[in-house]
Structure formats: C-alpha cells, structure tokens
Design a protein around this motif. Structure first.
Motif, PDB file in Angstrom:
ATOM      1  N   ILE A 186       0.841  -1.204   0.000  1.00 17.68           N
ATOM      2  CA  ILE A 186       0.000   0.000   0.000  1.00 17.68           C
ATOM      3  C   ILE A 186       0.875   1.253   0.000  1.00 17.68           C
ATOM      4  CG2 ILE A 186      -1.711   1.308   1.315  1.00 17.68           C
ATOM      5  CD1 ILE A 186      -2.825  -1.346   2.322  1.00 17.68           C
ATOM      6  N   SER A 187       1.960   1.231   0.765  1.00 14.20           N
ATOM      7  CA  SER A 187       2.868   2.386   0.814  1.00 14.20           C
ATOM      8  C   SER A 187       3.437   2.698  -0.561  1.00 14.20           C
ATOM      9  CB  SER A 187       4.011   2.126   1.804  1.00 14.20           C
ATOM     10  OG  SER A 187       3.533   1.977   3.116  1.00 14.20           O
ATOM     11  N   PHE A 188       3.977   1.680  -1.228  1.00 12.16           N
ATOM     12  CA  PHE A 188       4.669   1.922  -2.487  1.00 12.16           C
ATOM     13  C   PHE A 188       3.715   2.189  -3.649  1.00 12.16           C
ATOM     14  CE2 PHE A 188       8.064  -0.818  -0.387  1.00 12.16           C
ATOM     15  CZ  PHE A 188       8.786   0.287   0.024  1.00 12.16           C
ATOM     16  N   VAL A 189       2.550   1.542  -3.666  1.00 15.62           N
ATOM     17  CA  VAL A 189       1.615   1.796  -4.763  1.00 15.62           C
ATOM     18  C   VAL A 189       1.073   3.221  -4.659  1.00 15.62           C
ATOM     19  CG1 VAL A 189      -0.518   0.971  -3.654  1.00 15.62           C
ATOM     20  CG2 VAL A 189      -0.262   0.794  -6.140  1.00 15.62           C
ATOM     21  N   ASN A 190       0.823   3.692  -3.436  1.00 10.70           N
ATOM     22  CA  ASN A 190       0.377   5.077  -3.266  1.00 10.70           C
ATOM     23  C   ASN A 190       1.494   6.071  -3.550  1.00 10.70           C
ATOM     24  OD1 ASN A 190      -2.400   4.856  -2.543  1.00 10.70           O
ATOM     25  ND2 ASN A 190      -1.811   4.092  -0.541  1.00 10.70           N
ATOM     26  N   MET A 191       2.722   5.698  -3.179  1.00 11.67           N
ATOM     27  CA  MET A 191       3.856   6.585  -3.464  1.00 11.67           C
ATOM     28  C   MET A 191       4.052   6.722  -4.968  1.00 11.67           C
ATOM     29  SD  MET A 191       5.922   8.426  -1.712  1.00 11.67           S
ATOM     30  CE  MET A 191       7.358   9.439  -2.031  1.00 11.67           C
ATOM     31  N   ASP A 192       3.895   5.628  -5.699  1.00 13.48           N
ATOM     32  CA  ASP A 192       3.968   5.670  -7.158  1.00 13.48           C
ATOM     33  C   ASP A 192       2.940   6.653  -7.709  1.00 13.48           C
ATOM     34  OD1 ASP A 192       5.850   4.501  -8.723  1.00 13.48           O
ATOM     35  OD2 ASP A 192       4.854   2.585  -8.939  1.00 13.48           O
ATOM     36  N   SER A 193       1.703   6.508  -7.238  1.00 12.16           N
ATOM     37  CA  SER A 193       0.611   7.344  -7.710  1.00 12.16           C
ATOM     38  C   SER A 193       0.852   8.821  -7.410  1.00 12.16           C
ATOM     39  CB  SER A 193      -0.698   6.880  -7.062  1.00 12.16           C
ATOM     40  OG  SER A 193      -1.760   7.751  -7.371  1.00 12.16           O
ATOM     41  N   LEU A 194       1.280   9.132  -6.192  1.00 18.39           N
ATOM     42  CA  LEU A 194       1.489  10.523  -5.800  1.00 18.39           C
ATOM     43  C   LEU A 194       2.694  11.146  -6.503  1.00 18.39           C
ATOM     44  CD1 LEU A 194       0.706  10.183  -1.987  1.00 18.39           C
ATOM     45  CD2 LEU A 194      -0.664  11.376  -3.701  1.00 18.39           C
ATOM     46  N   LEU A 195       3.730  10.333  -6.755  1.00 22.52           N
ATOM     47  CA  LEU A 195       4.883  10.853  -7.502  1.00 22.52           C
ATOM     48  C   LEU A 195       4.496  11.191  -8.942  1.00 22.52           C
ATOM     49  CD1 LEU A 195       7.915   8.693  -6.297  1.00 22.52           C
ATOM     50  CD2 LEU A 195       7.679  11.175  -6.115  1.00 22.52           C
ATOM     51  N   LEU A 196       3.660  10.371  -9.551  1.00 21.88           N
ATOM     52  CA  LEU A 196       3.182  10.678 -10.895  1.00 21.88           C
ATOM     53  C   LEU A 196       2.388  11.983 -10.896  1.00 21.88           C
ATOM     54  CD1 LEU A 196       2.067   7.137 -12.139  1.00 21.88           C
ATOM     55  CD2 LEU A 196       4.088   8.428 -12.842  1.00 21.88           C
ATOM     56  N   CYS A 197       1.644  12.220  -9.819  1.00 16.80           N
ATOM     57  CA  CYS A 197       0.891  13.467  -9.684  1.00 16.80           C
ATOM     58  C   CYS A 197       1.832  14.664  -9.568  1.00 16.80           C
ATOM     59  CB  CYS A 197      -0.031  13.377  -8.466  1.00 16.80           C
ATOM     60  SG  CYS A 197      -0.946  14.891  -8.111  1.00 16.80           S
ATOM     61  N   VAL A 198       2.852  14.544  -8.725  1.00 17.30           N
ATOM     62  CA  VAL A 198       3.808  15.634  -8.548  1.00 17.30           C
ATOM     63  C   VAL A 198       4.563  15.901  -9.845  1.00 17.30           C
ATOM     64  CG1 VAL A 198       5.930  16.296  -7.342  1.00 17.30           C
ATOM     65  CG2 VAL A 198       4.054  15.257  -6.071  1.00 17.30           C
ATOM     66  N   MET A 199       4.891  14.851 -10.584  1.00 16.13           N
ATOM     67  CA  MET A 199       5.592  15.018 -11.860  1.00 16.13           C
ATOM     68  C   MET A 199       4.704  15.719 -12.879  1.00 16.13           C
ATOM     69  SD  MET A 199       7.535  11.326 -11.974  1.00 16.13           S
ATOM     70  CE  MET A 199       8.429  11.563 -13.507  1.00 16.13           C
ATOM     71  N   ALA A 200       3.395  15.454 -12.828  1.00 18.65           N
ATOM     72  CA  ALA A 200       2.465  16.146 -13.721  1.00 18.65           C
ATOM     73  C   ALA A 200       2.415  17.638 -13.378  1.00 18.65           C
ATOM     74  CB  ALA A 200       1.075  15.521 -13.617  1.00 18.65           C
ATOM     75  N   TYR A 201       2.412  17.948 -12.074  1.00 19.52           N
ATOM     76  CA  TYR A 201       2.430  19.355 -11.646  1.00 19.52           C
ATOM     77  C   TYR A 201       3.720  20.032 -12.096  1.00 19.52           C
ATOM     78  CZ  TYR A 201       2.861  23.415  -8.578  1.00 19.52           C
ATOM     79  OH  TYR A 201       3.039  24.680  -8.101  1.00 19.52           O
ATOM     80  N   ASP A 202       4.827  19.328 -11.992  1.00 21.86           N
ATOM     81  CA  ASP A 202       6.114  19.866 -12.438  1.00 21.86           C
ATOM     82  C   ASP A 202       6.074  20.225 -13.916  1.00 21.86           C
ATOM     83  OD1 ASP A 202       9.242  20.069 -12.173  1.00 21.86           O
ATOM     84  OD2 ASP A 202       8.875  18.720 -13.871  1.00 21.86           O
ATOM     85  N   ARG A 203       5.502  19.348 -14.737  1.00 21.82           N
ATOM     86  CA  ARG A 203       5.393  19.616 -16.179  1.00 21.82           C
ATOM     87  C   ARG A 203       4.431  20.769 -16.456  1.00 21.82           C
ATOM     88  NH1 ARG A 203       9.226  19.496 -18.400  1.00 21.82           N
ATOM     89  NH2 ARG A 203       9.867  19.781 -16.250  1.00 21.82           N
ATOM     90  N   TYR A 204       3.372  20.859 -15.648  1.00 19.93           N
ATOM     91  CA  TYR A 204       2.414  21.958 -15.814  1.00 19.93           C
ATOM     92  C   TYR A 204       3.090  23.308 -15.587  1.00 19.93           C
ATOM     93  CZ  TYR A 204      -0.913  25.416 -14.067  1.00 19.93           C
ATOM     94  OH  TYR A 204      -1.587  26.586 -13.826  1.00 19.93           O
ATOM     95  N   VAL A 205       3.846  23.420 -14.498  1.00 19.40           N
ATOM     96  CA  VAL A 205       4.523  24.687 -14.206  1.00 19.40           C
ATOM     97  C   VAL A 205       5.572  24.987 -15.268  1.00 19.40           C
ATOM     98  CG1 VAL A 205       5.918  25.952 -12.530  1.00 19.40           C
ATOM     99  CG2 VAL A 205       4.101  24.435 -11.736  1.00 19.40           C
ATOM    100  N   ALA A 206       6.308  23.960 -15.693  1.00 19.83           N
ATOM    101  CA  ALA A 206       7.388  24.163 -16.670  1.00 19.83           C
ATOM    102  C   ALA A 206       6.854  24.645 -18.013  1.00 19.83           C
ATOM    103  CB  ALA A 206       8.173  22.867 -16.851  1.00 19.83           C
TER     104      ALA A 206
END
Length: 307
Positions: free
Chosen positions: A105-125
C-alpha cells in the motif's frame, strides 16, 4: 485451520498464478528475469541522473525517486512469489502477510502521488516557464517527497491495523500472488464494514485525487501547447510530456481495471493477471519508456554504461 483473530493464524496460502500454470518453475524463471530487469533498469536510471549534472533538476529528481519506489514496489511482491513457485510451498506467515500489505500500500500510493507531482512539475514548466525556478524549488521538491512518504506510510499503517483486528475462518487460501486488501477481506468472518468504509473514503481520496490532478494538469498543458504557433515548439513541449504520460496511462489503466471495474466482472485469476501488469510490468517498462523517449536520459545512460 484455527479460528480466532489474526494472532491465532499461522500462515496464509498464496495460490496466486500457480493454479493457472502447468509449469510453475518456468513461471518463476520468467518473473525472476522480469524482477532483475526492473531492478537493473531503475538502478541505472538513478545512477544516470545522479551522475549527470544536466539532470539535476526537479523533473529528474522526481524521476529518480520514482525509479527507487519502483524497485521497492516490485521487491514487495515478486521475490516471495518466485520463492513460493520454486519451492511449491505457496505459504506466507501472518506477520509476513501484514508486512507485505503495509509495504504494498505504501509503495503503490507513493507511485501514484509521484506521478501526480511530476504532472504538476510539467504543468509549471510548460504553462508558467518564467516562474518555474522559483515555484518548483529544490527545497519544495524535498518537502514534497518527504511529505508524500509520511502520508503513504500513515495510510498503509491505517489499513494494516484495521486488517490486524479482523478474524479469519473457513479458509486461509488467498487467490492472489500477494496479500492485497480485497482478497484478505473476502476471507474474513468479522464485520469488515469499517475496512470497506476506509477504502471507499480515505483510499479512494488518495487514489483518485492524484488522477484528477494529473488529468487537470495535462488538460491545461495541452491547452497551452495548442496556443504555441511554431510546430517545433509544439513538438518539443509534447516530447517533454510524452514519457510521463505513457507511464501514467500504463499505471492507472491497469490499476483501475483491478480496483474500479464492476465486481461482477472480477475473477481471482483475472485480478491476479491484471495485478501483474501494474505491480510487475509497469515498473519494468518505466526505465525503457524514459530512456527511449527522453534524449537527455538516453545520453546520461550511455555515459553511465561507458564508464
């Protein structure tokens, strides 16, 4: 099998994919190869990013964290499955089952949240390039990743503690290759209404919020890209997002099949095979997607391999 609470249970049987394979040793060899490729590929991504100063940016910082999480993610399920297939034991201790549930549960959620943060990073860039350096600062990146680890561990601990209080009876056979929430709840003879409520509220919030943020980010990104007049500018903007978007589609597409499709369409073997996609295949393909579709990563990998 003994009745009572989880402390009275000595082990569970992880039937997994063994009942659908006439050659469990060949299946074990296949998953062992996939595991080694995943660990090697993601480890190379981490080494390439850490060794190339051109990749010391927020986007690649998050990518290196994603690669590390993918190594941990696949290590939670596949080694145990390979051992079980090779030894024909198919069992996991009660402590091991709860530990596997927590880390999964820890790692599957971490995967999901990291993909979200990476999407935000691309949005700002792409949408606010002039403010990128100040908005996505190194300090913010560190705080975000640290905060995500805290959130995911607390969420996993909540589910694990709720599972530990349940009683199990009738059967200890789990029709899966690892200890997941749904197969364990199906074995319980206790009232699981609290567990289900937490899954539908906290679990859904933590799973669907990142997906909504990713879709919103890419909706805004595509609107911005369409306003770019130069064809070369559009292609460059699309290329910076294509790797990440491919990983998002692969991860969420298979996970939604397991957790959000109608219950009537579920079968134990079908769920196990679908779970293989996002727990094993997706972490294995991520390094290839990024290395093949990102020129900077490809060049850094070539330097790392030639050292």
């Amino acid at each position: 099998m003994e009745r009572g609470n989880l402390t009275a249970i000595r082990e569970f049987v992880l039937l997994g994919l063994s009942d659908s394979s006439a050659h469990p040793h060949l299946l074990a060899l296949l998953f062992l190869c996939m595991y080694l490729v995943t660990v090697l590929g993601n480890a190379l991504i981490i080494l390439a990013i850490s060794g190339d100063t051109r990749l010391h940016s927020p986007m690649y910082f998050f990518l290196s964290n994603l690669a590390f999480v993918d190594i941990c993610f696949i290590s939670t399920t596949v080694p145990k499955m390979v051992v079980n297939l090779l030894t024909d034991t198919l069992t996991i201790s009660r402590e091991g089952c709860l530990a596997q549930l927590f880390f999964f549960i820890s790692f599957v959620n971490m995967d999901s949240l990291l993909l979200c943060v990476m999407a935000y990073d691309r949005y700002v860039a792409i949408c606010h390039p002039l403010h990128y350096a100040t908005t996505v600062s190194p300090q913010l990146c560190l705080r975000l990743v640290a905060g995500l680890w805290v959130v995911t561990c607390l969420h996993a601990l909540l589910h694990t503690m709720l599972m530990a209080r349940l009683s199990f009876c009738a059967s200890n056979v789990i029709h899966h290759f690892f200890c997941d929430l749904n197969p364990l709840l199906q074995l319980s003879c206790s009232d699981v209404s609290l567990n289900i409520m937490v899954i539908l509220t906290v679990g859904s919030l933590l799973a669907l919020t990142p997906l909504a943020c990713i879709l919103t980010s890419y909706g805004l990104i595509f609107c911005t890209i369409l306003k770019v007049t130069s064809t070369q500018g559009r292609q460059r903007a699309f290329s910076t997002c294509s790797c990440h978007l491919s990983v998002v589609v692969l991860f969420y597409g298979t996970a939604i099949t397991v957790y959000f499709s109608p219950t009537s369409s579920h079968t134990p073997q079908g769920d196990a095979l679908s779970a293989v996609m996002y727990t094993t295949v997706t972490p294995m393909l991520n390094p290839f997607i990024y290395s093949l579709r990102s020129r900077d990563v490809k060049e850094a990998l070539q330097k790392t391999l030639c050292m």
